[in-house]
Design an enzyme around this catalytic site. Structure first.
Site, PDB file in Angstrom:
ATOM      1  N   ARG A  83      -9.266  12.501   6.038  1.00  9.42           N
ATOM      2  CA  ARG A  83      -9.180  12.127   7.453  1.00  9.42           C
ATOM      3  C   ARG A  83      -7.768  12.228   8.032  1.00  9.42           C
ATOM      4  O   ARG A  83      -7.564  11.991   9.214  1.00  9.42           O
ATOM      5  CB  ARG A  83      -9.752  10.715   7.647  1.00  9.42           C
ATOM      6  CG  ARG A  83     -11.226  10.616   7.253  1.00  9.42           C
ATOM      7  CD  ARG A  83     -11.839   9.298   7.639  1.00  9.42           C
ATOM      8  NE  ARG A  83     -11.880   9.123   9.079  1.00  9.42           N
ATOM      9  CZ  ARG A  83     -12.337   8.026   9.685  1.00  9.42           C
ATOM     10  NH1 ARG A  83     -12.779   7.014   8.953  1.00  9.42           N
ATOM     11  NH2 ARG A  83     -12.340   7.938  10.995  1.00  9.42           N
ATOM     12  N   ARG A  91     -11.282  -6.929  12.001  1.00 12.05           N
ATOM     13  CA  ARG A  91     -11.936  -6.254  10.880  1.00 12.05           C
ATOM     14  C   ARG A  91     -13.271  -6.918  10.579  1.00 12.05           C
ATOM     15  O   ARG A  91     -13.477  -8.102  10.857  1.00 12.05           O
ATOM     16  CB  ARG A  91     -11.044  -6.305   9.619  1.00 12.05           C
ATOM     17  CG  ARG A  91      -9.644  -5.751   9.814  1.00 12.05           C
ATOM     18  CD  ARG A  91      -9.632  -4.268  10.122  1.00 12.05           C
ATOM     19  NE  ARG A  91     -10.216  -3.487   9.050  1.00 12.05           N
ATOM     20  CZ  ARG A  91      -9.557  -3.113   7.965  1.00 12.05           C
ATOM     21  NH1 ARG A  91      -8.286  -3.462   7.797  1.00 12.05           N
ATOM     22  NH2 ARG A  91     -10.143  -2.380   7.037  1.00 12.05           N
ATOM     23  N   LYS A 142       0.815  -1.218   0.000  1.00 11.28           N
ATOM     24  CA  LYS A 142       0.000   0.000   0.000  1.00 11.28           C
ATOM     25  C   LYS A 142       0.850   1.270   0.000  1.00 11.28           C
ATOM     26  O   LYS A 142       0.317   2.367   0.132  1.00 11.28           O
ATOM     27  CB  LYS A 142      -0.927  -0.002   1.217  1.00 11.28           C
ATOM     28  CG  LYS A 142      -1.863  -1.211   1.291  1.00 11.28           C
ATOM     29  CD  LYS A 142      -2.677  -1.186   2.571  1.00 11.28           C
ATOM     30  CE  LYS A 142      -3.502  -2.452   2.721  1.00 11.28           C
ATOM     31  NZ  LYS A 142      -4.290  -2.439   3.978  1.00 11.28           N
TER      32      LYS A 142
END
Length: 262
Positions: free
Chosen positions: A112, A250, A59
């Site tokens: 955010r 999660r 990522k």
């Protein structure tokens, strides 16, 4: 949250818009996203350089400037990139703005502010310090099997563990498991060679297909879980209402009828 397909899409976007353009200025609008570097230092070290290439691992996106300086970008939960002309207004949630000599700009947006922007001299050293596993699109079948054979726990938790395989997040882990009709809470100790091979192939297929669709949910097949994922969603295969469960901290979405525990 941006996952591997999203970050690969950002990489290709940056490559197509921002390489080989001299940086004339850096406008840091929120120092909160800076990691290991001050706003002054970021601007001082990037000004006058050009981006020459980029590299993605999991990522993370790394952009090499001339002189072997790397800009590190992590997109957190809401990060993205936007390249635009100088007369256009910067996106509302721009945190760092790169100004190029051609008067175009590249904005790192992040509503955010969970994203990260930093500078590095050595990408491989950074990956070692973070103890990140191999990229999900670089891992071989033999490596994939070895990872699963050496660990215990729910299959979804292993897919999400960035120290084992980098790049897969919550959404695409659910999609991969939906494709192979495997319950996300399946204990990996129960997986033998054939299911592991199917899981590996599904991982490659889902990630590559999502990249080809620019990680745009509207371009993904309606037969996938993602367009239906969420409360009240129906399984695109059998029509049963989708279920959810907390796995590895999660929320997992799955079809209790199509996805059975092995």
């Amino acid at each position: 949250m941006p996952e591997l397909p999203d970050v690969e899409t950002f990489k290709r976007y940056l490559d197509a818009t921002s390489l080989h353009e001299r940086i004339s200025g850096v406008d840091v609008r929120s120092s909160y996203v800076l990691k290991g570097v001050s706003a002054y230092e970021l601007a001082r070290r990037l000004k006058g350089r050009s981006f020459e290439s980029s590299r993605r691992h999991g990522k993370h996106l790394f952009v090499r400037a001339d002189g072997d300086l790397w800009l590190r970008l992590h997109f957190g939960m809401t990060g993205s990139l936007r390249y635009f002309k100088h007369e256009e207004q910067a996106p509302k949630h721009t945190r760092v703005l790169l100004v190029f000599a051609n008067a175009h700009r590249l904005a790192f947006e992040d509503q955010r502010k969970f994203g990260e922007v930093g500078l590095l001299k050595d990408v491989d050293e950074f990956l070692r310090k973070r103890a990140l596993g191999p990229d999900a699109l670089d891992v071989s079948l033999s490596q994939f099997r070895e990872i699963f054979e050496k660990h215990r726990g729910a299959v979804k938790a292993i897919l999400l563990n960035q120290k084992l395989i980098a790049g897969i997040g919550n959404i695409y882990a659910d999609e991969i498991l939906f494709r192979v009709r495997m319950h996300p809470a399946t204990e990996i100790s129960r997986l033998v060679s054939k299911p592991l091979t199917k899981l590996f192939r599904a991982t490659r297929y889902i990630l590559e297909k999502a990249i080809s669709a620019n990680a745009d949910a509207n371009q993904l097949p309606k037969s996938w879980l993602l367009p239906h994922r969420g409360k009240g969603g129906k399984c695109p295969r059998c029509g049963c209402e989708l279920k959810s469960s907390r796995i590895g901290g999660r929320t997992a979405w799955f079809c209790g009828n199509c996805q059975k525990r092995i």
